[in-house]
Design an enzyme around this catalytic site. Sequence first.
Site, PDB file in Angstrom:
ATOM      1  N   GLU A   1       0.515  -1.311   0.012  1.00 23.72           N
ATOM      2  CA  GLU A   1       0.305  -0.057   0.267  1.00 23.72           C
ATOM      3  C   GLU A   1       0.617   1.224  -0.253  1.00 23.72           C
ATOM      4  OE1 GLU A   1      -2.297  -2.883   3.044  1.00 23.72           O
ATOM      5  OE2 GLU A   1       0.207  -2.545   2.025  1.00 23.72           O
TER       6      GLU A   1
ATOM      7  N   CYS B   1      -2.720  -3.524   7.219  1.00 20.52           N
ATOM      8  CA  CYS B   1      -2.111  -3.819   8.637  1.00 20.52           C
ATOM      9  C   CYS B   1      -2.924  -2.097   8.902  1.00 20.52           C
ATOM     10  CB  CYS B   1      -1.315  -3.719   8.732  1.00 20.52           C
ATOM     11  SG  CYS B   1       0.317  -2.696   8.545  1.00 20.52           S
TER      12      CYS B   1
ATOM     13  N   TRP C   1      19.515 -42.127  -5.771  1.00 23.58           N
ATOM     14  CA  TRP C   1      19.948 -42.257  -7.372  1.00 23.58           C
ATOM     15  C   TRP C   1      18.815 -43.314  -7.793  1.00 23.58           C
ATOM     16  CZ3 TRP C   1      21.512 -38.055  -6.355  1.00 23.58           C
ATOM     17  CH2 TRP C   1      23.025 -38.055  -6.050  1.00 23.58           C
TER      18      TRP C   1
ATOM     19  N   ARG D   1      13.111 -27.194  -2.861  1.00 18.24           N
ATOM     20  CA  ARG D   1      13.973 -26.778  -1.861  1.00 18.24           C
ATOM     21  C   ARG D   1      14.021 -25.316  -1.167  1.00 18.24           C
ATOM     22  NH1 ARG D   1      18.768 -30.501  -1.238  1.00 18.24           N
ATOM     23  NH2 ARG D   1      17.928 -32.354  -0.656  1.00 18.24           N
TER      24      ARG D   1
ATOM     25  N   THR E   1      18.366 -40.221   7.790  1.00 18.49           N
ATOM     26  CA  THR E   1      18.435 -39.704   6.666  1.00 18.49           C
ATOM     27  C   THR E   1      19.855 -39.076   6.537  1.00 18.49           C
ATOM     28  OG1 THR E   1      16.335 -39.297   5.574  1.00 18.49           O
ATOM     29  CG2 THR E   1      18.204 -37.935   4.165  1.00 18.49           C
TER      30      THR E   1
ATOM     31  N   LEU F   1      22.104 -30.778   1.897  1.00 19.35           N
ATOM     32  CA  LEU F   1      20.500 -30.229   1.896  1.00 19.35           C
ATOM     33  C   LEU F   1      20.160 -28.761   1.757  1.00 19.35           C
ATOM     34  CD1 LEU F   1      19.231 -31.092   5.558  1.00 19.35           C
ATOM     35  CD2 LEU F   1      18.541 -32.051   3.106  1.00 19.35           C
TER      36      LEU F   1
END
Length: 445
Positions: A73, A96, A191, A205, A217, A225
């Site tokens: 805004e 807001c 794979w 991700r 894992t 990651l």
Amino acid sequence: MSAGTSGAARRRGAVRRPGSAPDGARFLRLALRLAARGEGETSPNPMVGAVLVRDGRVVGSGYHTRAGAPHAEAVALEQAGGRARGAVLYVNLEPCCHYGRTPPCVDAIVGAGVRGVVACMRDPDPRVRGKGFRALEAAGVRVRVGLLEREARRLNERFLRRVAAGRPFVTLKAGMSLDGRIATRSGESKWITSEHARAEGRALRSGHDAVMVGVNTVLRDDPRLTAGPARRGEATARLRPRPARVVLDGRLRTPPGARLLRAAGGPPIIVTLAGTPGARRRRLERAGALVLEVPGRDGRIRLGAALRELGRRGITSVLIEGGSELLGSALDERLGDRLVVFVAGRLKDAGRFRSSAAGARRGCAKRRGCGRSRCERSGRTSGSKAAWSSRAGVAAEGRCSRAWCRQPGGSSTWSGSVRSSGCGSRRRSPPICGGGKASPSTVSA
């Protein structure tokens, strides 16, 4: 005013109700498109776009680019300048009315002389939640709410999930063979899918605040990651840090030399149980990890508690990548909001590879004679679509339905169009076992 004068004024828009169709929908769609430009950058704030219209012409527009930057805004008002007086503001979320890192938008709107505000929906944030609209009406600004609300909710589904449930929006991601196998019996899971699928997974991700895996894992695959480049159509110049890396590790078995602890980015988050050995905790903290304690049950981490802790820290979206027990637990606790499946274009030996929810079988077998896994019977997806397809496999995604296992012995379906290379589009609805009501479960740690 005479009838003729009234009609002329109405044609000029002088007495038209703010946001009257079809102009209201047209300008709100423009505001939604502007808001979407902030995807991946505004968290923990929502995506907001604003359009100022005077005499049928756009005199100012803008969107929220990142947390801490001016709101949409304010950007639109600055662009319009004096032309904002007497204009109508179209915005996808309630303005807001509180002080944060920026001043209240309501004060700026009233001060600029805007005569009407048309918004898609109310802001569910407790600091706003209708107060912005009431303040505008008290100042003489006409307000209309509810147009294109469904589209606005889908755009900000991650923000709305965190505000409503106190936890991040959860995407479940799995890579599997055509017969539903995600790992060998010995735990080997690398794979299975193609290189293209793995690149898409890394790009996925980049659209989330955090990526979560279980400690098994980490021990088996030693992943970094890290996120790949954004997919086509998404923001390419990220202004915020890379996605946080989160590991659920109830006994702090993560090795201090793990690659995710050495990868670039913010400190990895290790979520553990209270009372874990202090020496292990200090060793991980020296390696750069942030260790958080959450409640557990029977020596296992409660996934819901872990997600709520991440939500308290401003994380709006989490991508859960596995393994099988973590995915099964997310389904059992009904914590998945979106499902993305990468299916390799090949079959694996059913005796060598295990099911996508093999780690969660023991709980389902006890429920009303259902012998299938929790992942097979926990729910369904809706609005599914193919993200990409090739000879090497297919990627499909959809939203998780909240109407999971309505009746004992009933069934649910996964439905959606899946494109295969050279085969056109096919509609598939394989049955899913309905084994009774799901109960809260825990994560193996």
